[in-house]
Design a protein around this motif. Structure first.
Motif, short mmCIF file in Angstrom:
data_model
loop_
_atom_site.label_atom_id
_atom_site.label_comp_id
_atom_site.label_asym_id
_atom_site.label_seq_id
_atom_site.Cartn_x
_atom_site.Cartn_y
_atom_site.Cartn_z
N ILE A 1 0.84 -1.20 0.00
CA ILE A 1 0.00 0.00 0.00
C ILE A 1 0.87 1.25 0.00
O ILE A 1 1.65 1.47 0.93
CB ILE A 1 -0.94 0.00 1.23
N ASN A 2 0.71 2.06 -1.04
CA ASN A 2 1.42 3.34 -1.11
C ASN A 2 0.52 4.47 -1.59
O ASN A 2 1.00 5.51 -2.01
CB ASN A 2 2.65 3.23 -2.00
N GLN A 3 -0.81 4.23 -1.49
CA GLN A 3 -1.79 5.25 -1.86
C GLN A 3 -2.73 5.49 -0.68
O GLN A 3 -3.13 4.54 0.00
CB GLN A 3 -2.60 4.81 -3.08
N ALA A 4 -3.10 6.74 -0.46
CA ALA A 4 -3.92 7.11 0.71
C ALA A 4 -5.26 6.39 0.72
O ALA A 4 -5.71 5.91 1.78
CB ALA A 4 -4.12 8.62 0.74
N GLU A 5 -5.92 6.29 -0.42
CA GLU A 5 -7.23 5.64 -0.46
C GLU A 5 -7.12 4.15 -0.15
O GLU A 5 -7.98 3.57 0.51
CB GLU A 5 -7.89 5.85 -1.82
N ALA B 1 -0.90 -6.40 5.02
CA ALA B 1 -0.41 -5.32 4.17
C ALA B 1 0.98 -4.88 4.59
O ALA B 1 1.31 -4.86 5.79
CB ALA B 1 -1.36 -4.13 4.20
N CYS B 2 1.78 -4.51 3.59
CA CYS B 2 3.03 -3.80 3.80
C CYS B 2 2.78 -2.36 3.36
O CYS B 2 2.49 -2.11 2.18
CB CYS B 2 4.15 -4.43 2.99
N ILE B 3 2.87 -1.45 4.30
CA ILE B 3 2.48 -0.06 4.09
C ILE B 3 3.73 0.79 3.93
O ILE B 3 4.68 0.66 4.71
CB ILE B 3 1.62 0.43 5.27
N ASP B 4 3.72 1.66 2.93
CA ASP B 4 4.89 2.44 2.57
C ASP B 4 4.83 3.84 3.18
O ASP B 4 4.21 4.74 2.61
CB ASP B 4 4.98 2.55 1.04
#
Length: 381
Positions: free
Chosen positions: A7-11, A54-57
């Motif tokens: 995940i690398n997008q706010a939505e 999730a792996c969050i960026d």
């Protein structure tokens, strides 16, 4: 087995948080870099809950984009499960100015069930889940983008099995009556003071400080405080400012002028030219300061005292063997030395440690308990 989302997008992050919001607990890990900085640089956040992983960026998601995740991580109704939590908690405290609570640390929990002191995550997963984790990405540059898919999956494994590990450990602790022992461990782990810079006490971290005399120690206090402030201000590792050995040498031979430092091997010319004047000023201020209060206990025990510590260690090992625990999780030899030299405000005399072994150790020292050997086993009477 949950599939990994990157995940690398706010939505996308907002959607992920909504999907896991009802979970009672989250499995959490982080990847960070700190070789060139004072503070760890957060590069990846891994979270698993139920069928979601999730792996969050955080390098792509900044400020308000992280608000949904921050709110969930700081929600006191949701348990956050970590393995070896302290560095992860330091990262979150630096990022958000607050600590995720409540927490459960599987490394601490495992040490109470005979898995050894500071057991590694991979060993624990293999022991409890029968899964051998990959080891090929331990030196990954987590700042690199795009991250290789194999590296993302490697990071995801750090939370993929953390939930099952947590559930097994929690049940085992409950069955053994030790689950409440964790309360005081995790209360200590989530004390905010652990994660706040403390320049005034930075001297305690300097390797070699125990060899200094009181007046020299007062000089070291002033020098180490300045170095900590400088490292904080520049966000650089302490050793990049001035090495420990140089601080100790300066404390032993406080300079009166910059030229007095010319022959100091661990003080490069560039450091002396840049910081020489302030090092002189701090050293001279330390000479005039009151030395810090330190233990007046002698560095070495007498032969009789050393033998007494051996007896206490034998009893400690016996008590820990009864509970299948590592002695280091209860008390250290240094703490037992402090006990025989009169200290009583010691961690192993309180809480579950006191009930399990501490009171017996005190009873042995004060003559209310004796040791015998029966059929090759240590017994108390």
């Amino acid at each position: 087995m949950a599939e990994t989302e990157f995940i690398n997008q706010a939505e996308a992050l907002k959607d992920f948080v909504e999907r896991i919001r009802g979970a009672d607990w989250l499995a959490v890990d982080t990847e960070f870099i700190r070789e060139e900085t004072y503070w760890p640089e957060l590069c990846l956040i891994q979270i698993a809950a139920g069928d979601h992983l999730a792996c969050i960026d955080p390098l792509a998601l900044k400020g308000e984009a992280m608000a949904p995740l921050k709110a969930l991580m700081l929600d006191p109704k949701v348990l956050k499960v970590f393995h070896a939590a302290r560095q992860d908690l330091e990262v979150f405290h630096h990022e958000w100015g607050a600590l995720p609570q409540p927490v459960f640390d599987t490394q601490v929990a495992a040490s109470m069930l005979g898995h050894g002191d500071q057991v590694g995550y991979a060993n624990l997963v293999q022991s409890l889940c029968g899964v051998e984790l990959a080891k090929g990405h331990t030196r990954t540059d987590w700042r690199a983008r795009p991250l290789p898919e194999a590296a993302v999956e490697y990071a995801a494994d750090d939370v993929r099995y953390l939930g099952p590990v947590y559930q097994q450990l929690q049940q085992a602790l409950k069955d053994s009556g030790r689950l409440t022992w964790l309360d005081e461990e995790f209360e200590q782990l989530t004390r905010e003071a652990l994660y706040l810079p403390d320049p005034a006490n930075a001297w305690k971290r300097v390797k070699g400080h125990r060899k200094l005399r009181p007046r020299q120690l007062a000089v070291l206090v002033a020098l180490a405080e300045w170095r900590e402030e400088e490292a904080l201000a520049r966000n650089r590792p302490r050793r990049w400012i001035v090495k420990d050995q140089a601080l100790v040498d300066l404390a032993r031979r406080p300079p009166v002028q910059v030229e007095d430092m010319a022959d100091m091997r661990d003080l490069p010319n560039a450091v002396r030219e840049k910081h020489g004047r302030v090092l002189v000023e701090r050293a001279q201020s330390g000479i005039k300061a009151e030395p810090p209060a330190v233990s007046s206990r002698p560095d070495r025990l007498s032969a009789e005292e050393d033998a007494t510590v051996d007896a206490l260690m034998a009893l400690l090992r016996a008590r820990c063997a009864e509970h299948d625990m590592s002695p280091a999780q209860v008390a250290t030899r240094k703490q037992l030395e402090a006990l025989i030299q009169g200290e009583r405000d010691l961690p192993f005399l309180k809480g579950w440690r006191g009930a399990m072994a501490g009171q017996s150790l005190l009873d042995l020292l004060e003559g209310r308990l004796s040791l015998t050997v029966h059929e090759g086993k240590l017994k108390t009477a």
